[in-house]
Design an enzyme around this catalytic site. Structure first.
Site, PDB file in Angstrom:
ATOM      1  N   ASP A  26      54.606  10.129 -26.641  1.00 55.22           N
ATOM      2  CA  ASP A  26      54.706  10.823 -25.346  1.00 55.22           C
ATOM      3  C   ASP A  26      55.359  12.200 -25.449  1.00 55.22           C
ATOM      4  O   ASP A  26      55.089  13.072 -24.621  1.00 55.22           O
ATOM      5  CB  ASP A  26      55.347   9.954 -24.268  1.00 55.22           C
ATOM      6  CG  ASP A  26      56.600   9.257 -24.725  1.00 55.22           C
ATOM      7  OD1 ASP A  26      57.108   9.620 -25.803  1.00 55.22           O
ATOM      8  OD2 ASP A  26      57.078   8.372 -24.002  1.00 55.22           O
ATOM      9  N   SER A  32      54.633  14.283 -27.856  1.00 54.27           N
ATOM     10  CA  SER A  32      53.453  15.092 -28.198  1.00 54.27           C
ATOM     11  C   SER A  32      52.568  15.304 -26.972  1.00 54.27           C
ATOM     12  O   SER A  32      51.947  16.360 -26.818  1.00 54.27           O
ATOM     13  CB  SER A  32      52.647  14.404 -29.296  1.00 54.27           C
ATOM     14  OG  SER A  32      53.482  14.130 -30.399  1.00 54.27           O
ATOM     15  N   ILE A  74      53.557   3.617 -33.916  1.00 48.39           N
ATOM     16  CA  ILE A  74      53.674   2.172 -34.172  1.00 48.39           C
ATOM     17  C   ILE A  74      54.448   1.477 -33.049  1.00 48.39           C
ATOM     18  O   ILE A  74      54.399   0.263 -32.918  1.00 48.39           O
ATOM     19  CB  ILE A  74      54.379   1.865 -35.518  1.00 48.39           C
ATOM     20  CG1 ILE A  74      55.827   2.397 -35.530  1.00 48.39           C
ATOM     21  CG2 ILE A  74      53.581   2.393 -36.689  1.00 48.39           C
ATOM     22  CD1 ILE A  74      56.693   1.785 -36.625  1.00 48.39           C
ATOM     23  N   ASP A  75      55.188   2.251 -32.242  1.00 50.66           N
ATOM     24  CA  ASP A  75      56.144   1.647 -31.303  1.00 50.66           C
ATOM     25  C   ASP A  75      55.500   0.936 -30.103  1.00 50.66           C
ATOM     26  O   ASP A  75      56.136   0.126 -29.453  1.00 50.66           O
ATOM     27  CB  ASP A  75      57.107   2.713 -30.769  1.00 50.66           C
ATOM     28  CG  ASP A  75      57.886   3.406 -31.878  1.00 50.66           C
ATOM     29  OD1 ASP A  75      58.030   2.803 -32.958  1.00 50.66           O
ATOM     30  OD2 ASP A  75      58.329   4.549 -31.658  1.00 50.66           O
ATOM     31  N   MET A  84      62.094  -1.840 -36.659  1.00 49.85           N
ATOM     32  CA  MET A  84      61.928  -0.485 -36.118  1.00 49.85           C
ATOM     33  C   MET A  84      61.022  -0.530 -34.893  1.00 49.85           C
ATOM     34  O   MET A  84      60.198  -1.424 -34.751  1.00 49.85           O
ATOM     35  CB  MET A  84      61.271   0.366 -37.212  1.00 49.85           C
ATOM     36  CG  MET A  84      61.447   1.837 -37.076  1.00 49.85           C
ATOM     37  SD  MET A  84      60.395   2.658 -38.277  1.00 49.85           S
ATOM     38  CE  MET A  84      61.572   3.703 -39.076  1.00 49.85           C
ATOM     39  N   ARG A 120      71.999 -13.221 -44.235  1.00 53.03           N
ATOM     40  CA  ARG A 120      71.576 -11.982 -44.892  1.00 53.03           C
ATOM     41  C   ARG A 120      70.856 -11.094 -43.895  1.00 53.03           C
ATOM     42  O   ARG A 120      70.071 -11.585 -43.059  1.00 53.03           O
ATOM     43  CB  ARG A 120      70.608 -12.283 -46.044  1.00 53.03           C
ATOM     44  CG  ARG A 120      71.211 -13.050 -47.191  1.00 53.03           C
ATOM     45  CD  ARG A 120      72.194 -12.207 -48.001  1.00 53.03           C
ATOM     46  NE  ARG A 120      72.656 -12.911 -49.179  1.00 53.03           N
ATOM     47  CZ  ARG A 120      73.653 -13.786 -49.220  1.00 53.03           C
ATOM     48  NH1 ARG A 120      74.309 -14.101 -48.108  1.00 53.03           N
ATOM     49  NH2 ARG A 120      74.012 -14.362 -50.354  1.00 53.03           N
TER      50      ARG A 120
END
Ligand code: ADP
Ligand code: F6P
Length: 319
Positions: free
Chosen positions: A104, A106, A127-128, A170, A244
């Site tokens: 957004d 861009s 990718i989000d 991510m 972990r």
């Protein structure tokens, strides 16, 4: 009628960007256009990194992640003066229309250029999956598959030691990759900006779970929400689970686009050219179920994102 069309990729790269490029270039030549690539996002407009490409330019790129024409972030593109420099460069090449593949941020740039006389079409490339005008963005399906594959692998080792795995995912501030991956991997907990997770309560639940000696525990956490190192330490220290942390990071952004990604990206690339050919600009393209749609960029930037309550319900039912 528009004759020369430019294409650029901007913001974070995403698998499928090269496929969208392929679709646009192929459709462009079919519709008698000349096609130009702009290297390094909006910076290429300022530094005149523009190249005319032939019909076959992207033929060998369908399987390649990233973006062959490079991407960049150029904060000064928010300035009017810099946008006018971009317009001058485009005019010099006789380019009358531009396809912008990005997020957004861009889209804001595309909106500004459209206001200044260059018809722009935005394609959702990130990718989000955080672009409200599209159900799915270019890159999301591939990144989701990468995340799921990685988490499955982590579970193999984690369950061998009856450990607790914390995986940071991510996705900027968008919960979608974490939510979808949580369902696909059978995670015990997902922590996103929508879950309002109370960490003290989570620790108490994990203490009780520990007494039941589970095979493994899997917790997916969306990035930028909390300190995952501190969370992992707390779980280790207070619940008795050997724990972990894995931070998936940029591995999520690379890799071969999935078949569906390729099909959707190619469709969107061709649709952008068809719209420009009809004289339509100032819009962004999206998916809605199986359909391709276009929305005025102004309206698109105001839309609220889908919070996917239905998917949280599914997650809670399978927990
Ligand atoms: P994304 O497009 O993935 O959301 P960014 O938010 O980093 O990524 O934006 C990418 C680029 O878009 C920025 O580096 C800048 O060049 C341009 N851009 C962002 N916001 C604006 C704006 N308000 N006006 C003009 N251009 C913008
Ligand atoms: O927008 C895509 C994205 O990968 C986000 O998921 C992430 O928060 C950000 O970009 C990372 O940006 P950079 O590549 O600049 O570290």
């Amino acid at each position: 009628m528009v004759k020369k069309i430019g294409i650029l990729t901007s913001g974070g790269d995403a698998p499928g960007m090269n496929d969208a490029l392929f679709g646009a270039i192929r459709a462009g030549y079919k519709l008698n256009k000349e096609m130009y690539v702009v290297k390094e996002g909006y910076r290429g407009l300022i530094e005149d990194k523009i190249e005319k490409v032939d019909k076959n330019y992207a033929d060998n790129l369908l399987t390649r992640g990233g973006t062959i024409i490079k991407s960049a972030r150029l904060p000064e593109f928010k300035e009017d003066k810099v946008q006018y420099e971009a317009i001058e460069t485009l005019k010099k090449h006789g380019i009358e229309a531009l396809i912008v593949i990005g997020g957004d941020g861009s889209y804001m740039g595309a909106k500004r250029l459209t206001e200044k006389g260059i018809n722009c079409i935005g394609l959702p490339g990130t990718i989000d999956n955080d672009i409200a005008s599209s159900e799915f963005t270019i890159g999301f399906d591939t990144a989701l598959n990468t995340v799921v594959q990685a988490v499955d692998d982590i579970v193999d080792t984690s369950s061998s030691h009856k450990r607790c795995a914390v995986v940071e995912i991510m996705g900027n501030h968008c919960p979608d990759l974490t939510l979808y991956a949580g369902i696909a991997t059978g995670a015990d907990y997902i922590i996103t900006s929508d879950t309002n997770t109370n960490i003290d309560k989570l620790i108490e639940e994990l203490k009780i779970l520990k007494t039941k000696d589970p095979d493994h525990v899997l917790i997916l956490v969306a990035e930028k929400l909390l300190d995952t190192n501190a969370l992992t330490k707390r779980i280790s220290d207070e619940t008795g689970f050997d724990t972990r942390l894995t931070v998936l990071g940029h591995i999520q952004r690379g890799g071969k686009p999935t078949a569906m990604e390729r099909v959707n990206a190619i469709r969107m690339g061709t649709y952008a050219v068809e719209l420009l050919d009809e004289g339509i600009g100032g819009v962004c393209i999206g998916t809605d179920g199986n359909e391709l749609i276009h929305t005025d960029i102004y309206d698109a930037l105001k839309l609220e994102r889908n919070t996917h309550q239905d998917l949280y319900d599914v997650f809670n039912l399978i927990k």
